[in-house]
Design a protein around this motif. Structure first.
Motif, PDB file in Angstrom:
ATOM      1  N   GLN A  42       0.869  -1.174   0.000  1.00  0.00           N
ATOM      2  CA  GLN A  42       0.000   0.000   0.000  1.00  0.00           C
ATOM      3  C   GLN A  42       0.904   1.221   0.000  1.00  0.00           C
ATOM      4  N   TYR A  43       0.669   2.096  -0.970  1.00  0.00           N
ATOM      5  CA  TYR A  43       1.482   3.299  -1.104  1.00  0.00           C
ATOM      6  C   TYR A  43       0.595   4.414  -1.638  1.00  0.00           C
ATOM      7  N   GLU A  44       0.603   5.542  -0.955  1.00  0.00           N
ATOM      8  CA  GLU A  44      -0.172   6.721  -1.332  1.00  0.00           C
ATOM      9  C   GLU A  44      -1.637   6.395  -1.621  1.00  0.00           C
ATOM     10  N   GLY A  45      -2.238   5.606  -0.732  1.00  0.00           N
ATOM     11  CA  GLY A  45      -3.666   5.331  -0.802  1.00  0.00           C
ATOM     12  C   GLY A  45      -4.094   4.253  -1.777  1.00  0.00           C
ATOM     13  N   LYS A  46      -3.176   3.683  -2.523  1.00  0.00           N
ATOM     14  CA  LYS A  46      -3.495   2.616  -3.476  1.00  0.00           C
ATOM     15  C   LYS A  46      -2.853   1.313  -3.009  1.00  0.00           C
ATOM     16  N   TYR A  47      -3.464   0.226  -3.413  1.00  0.00           N
ATOM     17  CA  TYR A  47      -2.927  -1.103  -3.129  1.00  0.00           C
ATOM     18  C   TYR A  47      -2.375  -1.688  -4.420  1.00  0.00           C
ATOM     19  N   TYR A  48      -1.266  -2.397  -4.279  1.00  0.00           N
ATOM     20  CA  TYR A  48      -0.621  -3.021  -5.427  1.00  0.00           C
ATOM     21  C   TYR A  48      -0.328  -4.479  -5.094  1.00  0.00           C
ATOM     22  N   THR A  49      -0.521  -5.330  -6.082  1.00  0.00           N
ATOM     23  CA  THR A  49      -0.132  -6.729  -5.967  1.00  0.00           C
ATOM     24  C   THR A  49       0.734  -7.066  -7.181  1.00  0.00           C
ATOM     25  N   LEU A  50       1.559  -8.074  -7.015  1.00  0.00           N
ATOM     26  CA  LEU A  50       2.390  -8.518  -8.127  1.00  0.00           C
ATOM     27  C   LEU A  50       1.550  -9.359  -9.078  1.00  0.00           C
ATOM     28  N   SER A  51       1.953  -9.360 -10.331  1.00  0.00           N
ATOM     29  CA  SER A  51       1.240 -10.101 -11.364  1.00  0.00           C
ATOM     30  C   SER A  51       2.233 -10.904 -12.188  1.00  0.00           C
ATOM     31  N   GLU A  52       1.796 -12.027 -12.699  1.00  0.00           N
ATOM     32  CA  GLU A  52       2.627 -12.819 -13.614  1.00  0.00           C
ATOM     33  C   GLU A  52       2.593 -12.240 -15.031  1.00  0.00           C
ATOM     34  N   GLN A  53       1.685 -11.304 -15.282  1.00  0.00           N
ATOM     35  CA  GLN A  53       1.573 -10.638 -16.587  1.00  0.00           C
ATOM     36  C   GLN A  53       2.552  -9.478 -16.608  1.00  0.00           C
ATOM     37  N   ARG A  54       3.677  -9.658 -17.261  1.00  0.00           N
ATOM     38  CA  ARG A  54       4.731  -8.645 -17.206  1.00  0.00           C
ATOM     39  C   ARG A  54       4.368  -7.395 -17.998  1.00  0.00           C
ATOM     40  N   ILE A  55       4.948  -6.294 -17.586  1.00  0.00           N
ATOM     41  CA  ILE A  55       4.803  -5.032 -18.292  1.00  0.00           C
ATOM     42  C   ILE A  55       5.587  -5.166 -19.602  1.00  0.00           C
ATOM     43  N   PRO A  56       5.022  -4.728 -20.714  1.00  0.00           N
ATOM     44  CA  PRO A  56       5.762  -4.816 -21.982  1.00  0.00           C
ATOM     45  C   PRO A  56       7.120  -4.112 -21.898  1.00  0.00           C
ATOM     46  N   TYR A  57       8.045  -4.560 -22.723  1.00  0.00           N
ATOM     47  CA  TYR A  57       9.406  -4.020 -22.739  1.00  0.00           C
ATOM     48  C   TYR A  57       9.394  -2.496 -22.805  1.00  0.00           C
ATOM     49  N   GLN A  58      10.229  -1.897 -21.958  1.00  0.00           N
ATOM     50  CA  GLN A  58      10.441  -0.459 -21.983  1.00  0.00           C
ATOM     51  C   GLN A  58      11.924  -0.196 -21.801  1.00  0.00           C
ATOM     52  N   ARG A  59      12.505   0.450 -22.758  1.00  0.00           N
ATOM     53  CA  ARG A  59      13.928   0.780 -22.681  1.00  0.00           C
ATOM     54  C   ARG A  59      14.184   1.731 -21.517  1.00  0.00           C
ATOM     55  N   ASP A  60      13.311   2.731 -21.363  1.00  0.00           N
ATOM     56  CA  ASP A  60      13.445   3.725 -20.303  1.00  0.00           C
ATOM     57  C   ASP A  60      12.370   3.469 -19.247  1.00  0.00           C
ATOM     58  N   LYS A  61      12.764   2.878 -18.137  1.00  0.00           N
ATOM     59  CA  LYS A  61      11.816   2.501 -17.084  1.00  0.00           C
ATOM     60  C   LYS A  61      11.254   3.716 -16.338  1.00  0.00           C
ATOM     61  N   THR A  62      11.864   4.892 -16.508  1.00  0.00           N
ATOM     62  CA  THR A  62      11.361   6.081 -15.821  1.00  0.00           C
ATOM     63  C   THR A  62      10.069   6.615 -16.443  1.00  0.00           C
ATOM     64  N   LEU A  63       9.700   6.091 -17.590  1.00  0.00           N
ATOM     65  CA  LEU A  63       8.485   6.554 -18.270  1.00  0.00           C
ATOM     66  C   LEU A  63       7.233   5.847 -17.764  1.00  0.00           C
ATOM     67  N   ASP A  64       7.407   4.897 -16.861  1.00  0.00           N
ATOM     68  CA  ASP A  64       6.269   4.125 -16.354  1.00  0.00           C
ATOM     69  C   ASP A  64       6.369   4.026 -14.829  1.00  0.00           C
ATOM     70  N   PHE A  65       5.445   4.684 -14.137  1.00  0.00           N
ATOM     71  CA  PHE A  65       5.457   4.723 -12.668  1.00  0.00           C
ATOM     72  C   PHE A  65       5.395   3.329 -12.047  1.00  0.00           C
ATOM     73  N   ARG A  66       4.888   2.356 -12.794  1.00  0.00           N
ATOM     74  CA  ARG A  66       4.818   0.985 -12.264  1.00  0.00           C
ATOM     75  C   ARG A  66       6.193   0.449 -11.901  1.00  0.00           C
ATOM     76  N   PHE A  67       7.250   0.886 -12.585  1.00  0.00           N
ATOM     77  CA  PHE A  67       8.588   0.416 -12.235  1.00  0.00           C
ATOM     78  C   PHE A  67       9.063   1.005 -10.910  1.00  0.00           C
ATOM     79  N   PHE A  68       8.583   2.190 -10.574  1.00  0.00           N
ATOM     80  CA  PHE A  68       8.880   2.742  -9.253  1.00  0.00           C
ATOM     81  C   PHE A  68       8.194   1.893  -8.180  1.00  0.00           C
TER      82      PHE A  68
END
Length: 138
Positions: A42-68
């Motif tokens: 739980q972070y900033e009022g939201k809940y997150y769980t891990l998933s086996e469905q990976r995020i599509p390839y991203q060269r720059d991980k800073t463009l997707d808050f999910r990597f944070f």
């Protein structure tokens, strides 16, 4: 009390890796606490769980808050086994991360800025246990 911990994280395209854990680079965001027994952050009022469905390839991980958020998961997983960390502690995190050599010159400053989160103290609830962290060095 202030504690210090180094947590190395490899932001792979398929898996996130720390010294003690490997998990798929996939994430679910929920508005409500997940079912009992499911690992969550739980972070900033939201809940997150891990998933086996990976995020599509991203060269720059800073463009997707999910990597944070995945990085916070990795840090929390490493903190969970540390008995010397108490709920009132602020843990200063040194966060060594890897970049492919051919992307290093272009991305290292962006990664440092993104993952430091402005040096703020971040409050994480990992499976019902509260942690206060500050990412000091990336």
């Amino acid at each position: 009390m202030i504690k210090k911990l180094r947590v190395a994280v490899d932001h792979g395209n398929r898996n996130m890796k720390t010294c003690h854990f490997i998990f798929t680079s996939g994430l679910n965001m929920l508005d409500k606490k997940p079912a009992s027994g499911e690992q969550y952050l739980q972070y900033e009022g939201k809940y997150y769980t891990l998933s086996e469905q990976r995020i599509p390839y991203q060269r720059d991980k800073t463009l997707d808050f999910r990597f944070f958020i995945l990085t916070l998961f990795a840090i929390a997983m490493e903190l969970e086994g540390k008995e010397q960390i108490q709920p009132e502690d602020v843990v200063q995190i040194q966060l060594p991360i890897g970049l492919p050599p051919k992307h290093f010159a272009e991305l290292y400053e962006k990664y440092e800025l993104f993952f430091k989160a402005e040096g703020k103290v971040l409050d994480l609830n990992f499976n019902g246990k509260l942690y206060h962290i500050c990412i000091q060095d990336v």
